[in-house]
Design an enzyme around this catalytic site. Structure first.
Site, short mmCIF file in Angstrom:
data_model
loop_
_atom_site.label_atom_id
_atom_site.label_comp_id
_atom_site.label_asym_id
_atom_site.label_seq_id
_atom_site.Cartn_x
_atom_site.Cartn_y
_atom_site.Cartn_z
N LYS A 162 -41.54 6.38 77.26
CA LYS A 162 -41.03 5.65 78.22
C LYS A 162 -40.12 4.41 78.39
O LYS A 162 -40.02 4.18 79.32
CB LYS A 162 -42.51 4.94 78.69
CG LYS A 162 -43.72 6.04 78.93
CD LYS A 162 -45.23 5.04 79.55
CE LYS A 162 -46.30 5.91 78.71
NZ LYS A 162 -47.27 5.51 79.02
N ARG B 276 -42.60 1.41 60.85
CA ARG B 276 -40.80 2.32 60.90
C ARG B 276 -40.21 2.43 61.02
O ARG B 276 -40.36 3.50 62.72
CB ARG B 276 -41.07 3.81 59.36
CG ARG B 276 -40.07 4.65 59.33
CD ARG B 276 -40.65 5.95 58.15
NE ARG B 276 -40.37 5.22 56.59
CZ ARG B 276 -40.95 6.33 56.10
NH1 ARG B 276 -40.64 7.36 56.44
NH2 ARG B 276 -40.48 5.44 55.03
N HIS C 132 -35.73 -0.21 52.52
CA HIS C 132 -37.36 0.06 52.55
C HIS C 132 -38.05 -0.39 51.00
O HIS C 132 -38.70 0.21 50.26
CB HIS C 132 -37.58 1.57 51.77
CG HIS C 132 -39.05 2.19 52.13
ND1 HIS C 132 -39.86 2.04 52.27
CD2 HIS C 132 -38.45 3.45 51.87
CE1 HIS C 132 -41.02 2.88 52.20
NE2 HIS C 132 -40.05 4.17 52.61
N ARG D 279 -45.10 10.86 52.78
CA ARG D 279 -46.22 9.10 51.79
C ARG D 279 -46.00 7.97 52.30
O ARG D 279 -47.39 7.51 52.30
CB ARG D 279 -45.38 9.13 51.36
CG ARG D 279 -45.58 9.73 49.40
CD ARG D 279 -44.41 10.67 48.85
NE ARG D 279 -43.78 11.06 49.88
CZ ARG D 279 -43.88 12.64 50.32
NH1 ARG D 279 -44.02 12.91 49.84
NH2 ARG D 279 -43.28 12.72 51.05
N THR D 280 -45.59 7.16 52.67
CA THR D 280 -45.38 5.73 53.21
C THR D 280 -46.56 5.18 54.28
O THR D 280 -47.31 4.43 54.04
CB THR D 280 -44.05 5.26 53.67
OG1 THR D 280 -42.97 5.20 52.87
CG2 THR D 280 -44.26 4.20 53.88
#
Ligand code: NCD
Length: 306
Positions: A80, A101, A129, A51-52
């Site tokens: 890396k 995120r 959030h 969703r986000t």
């Protein structure tokens, strides 16, 4: 408001403005369809999301802008060994605004100190959030017509659930809010949050163990998933995962105008039979997430003079 890292970065007035803008976008979609022409949003997702990330991308597309990014750390240079600071410095050269995120608490905050472009925290570990909170506030306001005078039950994993942490902080500033925390002892809200939000005594909360004992008093029931990825051992997760399952039987005693929210994804905590109940708001909530992110992208780009 240059970046959005913590829900408290926004004043109540700024939140009102964003929600008003989101309401206007919902009413007048065409008016906004070219507002971000020529602009780019980068979505840097070091942790899984449906969703986000997709609602951020859909939001930018509906504003006429473009999107770029990655959806797992394996497919970025993090694999890396590149630092978050270097990644965002580089991505600032390619994008006008960045949604990020990360599994580590504080990573988006660090990014905001290094990046030239506005950074939006799209979830940092078990911490915050803020765009889910904007989604939740828009949903509560649209469903109930107000953000004050509410009894709100937060149920499930209140220890690791970042959506609950951010929602509690943001809602604590509205008048006559009463929180009821419904969780097993192991998953109660963290001490730092109690200290931050409830220690001055202006706002109080109750802590209970079952939905049944409080459901008849609730205006909003905010269900959450037990956050498997944040547990130290699988046995504890398995023991706690099905502590709460909301079904139609449990809802018999609930108010007729209860609003049931869930940030999703759901695992078992809301039985699918509840989806047909008009009080189930979670899919409307997911849609609201796109509109409020459109509002946020517009505001942050405007603030940044882009
Ligand atoms: C939430 C999250 O990522 O914290 N999901 C979302 O963004 N809608 C809730 C969760 O994963 O349980």
């Amino acid at each position: 408001m240059k970046h959005l890292i913590d829900p408290m970065d926004l004043t109540v007035e700024e939140i009102d403005e964003l929600l008003d803008l989101a309401d206007d976008i919902i009413e007048n979609r065409e008016k906004y369809s070219k507002k971000c022409e020529g602009k780019k949003l980068a979505t840097l997702f070091f942790e899984p999301s449906t969703r986000t990330r997709l609602s951020f991308e859909a939001a930018m597309m509906e504003l006429g802008g473009n999107v770029l990014g990655f959806s797992s750390s394996d497919s970025s240079s993090a694999a890396k060994g590149e630092s978050v600071a270097d990644t965002v410095k580089v991505v600032s050269c390619y994008a006008d605004i960045i949604a990020m995120r990360h599994p580590k608490e504080g990573a988006p905050c660090l990014a905001s100190m290094k990046a030239d472009a506005p950074i939006i925290n799209a979830g940092d570990g078990g911490h915050n959030h803020p765009t889910q909170t904007l989604t939740d506030l828009l949903t509560i306001r649209r469903e109930k017509g107000r953000l004050d005078n509410l009894t709100i039950g937060c149920c499930g994993d209140l220890k690791f659930g970042r959506t609950v942490h951010s929602l509690i902080k943001a809602m604590s500033r509205y008048a006559n809010i009463h929180f009821i925390m419904i969780s097993p002892q192991e998953l109660e809200i963290p001490d730092y949050l109690v200290e931050e939000v409830f220690s001055d005594g202006k706002l109080q909360y109750e802590q209970v163990r079952t939905i049944d004992e409080v459901i008849d008093r609730l205006d909003v029931l905010y269900m959450t998933r037990v956050q498997r990825e944040r547990f130290f051992n699988e046995a504890d997760y398995i023991r706690l995962k099905d502590t709460y399952i909301l079904d139609t039987k449990k809802l018999k005693k609930a108010k007729a105008d209860l609003s049931i929210l869930h940030p999703l994804p759901r695992v078992n905590e809301i039985s699918v039979e509840v989806d047909d109940d008009p009080r189930a708001c979670y899919f409307r909530q997911a849609l609201n997430g796109k509109y409020v992110r459109m509002a946020l992208i517009l505001k942050l780009l405007e603030e940044a003079g882009k």
